[in-house]
Design an enzyme around this catalytic site. Structure first.
Site, PDB file in Angstrom:
ATOM      1  N   ARG A  11       0.668  -1.112  -0.083  1.00  0.00           N
ATOM      2  CA  ARG A  11      -0.438   0.065  -0.340  1.00  0.00           C
ATOM      3  C   ARG A  11       1.076   0.436  -0.382  1.00  0.00           C
ATOM      4  NH1 ARG A  11      -3.780  -0.588   5.196  1.00  0.00           N
ATOM      5  NH2 ARG A  11      -2.190  -1.722   5.385  1.00  0.00           N
ATOM      6  N   CYS A  12       2.631   1.162   0.477  1.00  0.00           N
ATOM      7  CA  CYS A  12       3.174   2.156   0.057  1.00  0.00           C
ATOM      8  C   CYS A  12       3.794   2.865  -1.576  1.00  0.00           C
ATOM      9  CB  CYS A  12       4.075   2.032   1.376  1.00  0.00           C
ATOM     10  SG  CYS A  12       5.835   3.250   0.992  1.00  0.00           S
ATOM     11  N   THR A  13       3.439   3.730  -1.597  1.00  0.00           N
ATOM     12  CA  THR A  13       3.694   3.830  -2.844  1.00  0.00           C
ATOM     13  C   THR A  13       5.910   4.309  -2.762  1.00  0.00           C
ATOM     14  OG1 THR A  13       2.227   5.764  -3.231  1.00  0.00           O
ATOM     15  CG2 THR A  13       3.892   6.408  -5.179  1.00  0.00           C
TER      16      THR A  13
END
Length: 117
Positions: free
Chosen positions: A8-10
């Site tokens: 979920r982390c760019t």
């Protein structure tokens, strides 16, 4: 090469994709689902040359709930906190096949990994 990854982390996705795109075989460790042990954290911290508070996400709600800003800087205690609360671990962390480790939060650190795995 292993990446401690949160999909979920760019920044985590960017690092994973850049490493794979550069031809590295990247083993993805979803560290929220498979938290590192105390021993693994100690090993990664030694490779990073950092202390546990250096890789702690202090803005996370759990950090505030645990009042980490006021927690005595006892290395053993902090590592235990990170092992019990993996969401507090800065991401992504890349561990190279050569034994080095990097917190890959910006373009400069990513370039370092790409150039010197």
């Amino acid at each position: 090469m292993e990446i401690w990854h949160n999909p979920r982390c760019t920044k985590s996705r960017t690092a994973r994709d850049a490493l794979a795109g550069a031809g590295f075989t990247v083993q993805e460790r979803r560290y929220l689902d498979q938290p590192p042990t105390v021993a693994e954290l100690e090993d990664v911290l030694a490779r990073l040359g950092l202390e546990p508070w250096d890789i702690t996400r202090m803005a996370e709600p759990a950090a505030k709930e645990l009042d980490l800003r006021n927690l005595v800087r006892d290395r053993t205690k902090w590592i235990e906190v990170l092992a019990a609360n993996p969401a507090l671990i800065q991401r992504p962390i890349v561990v190279t096949d050569g034994g080095r480790a990097f917190v890959v939060r910006d373009e400069e650190s990513l370039e370092t990994v790409l150039q010197r795995p």
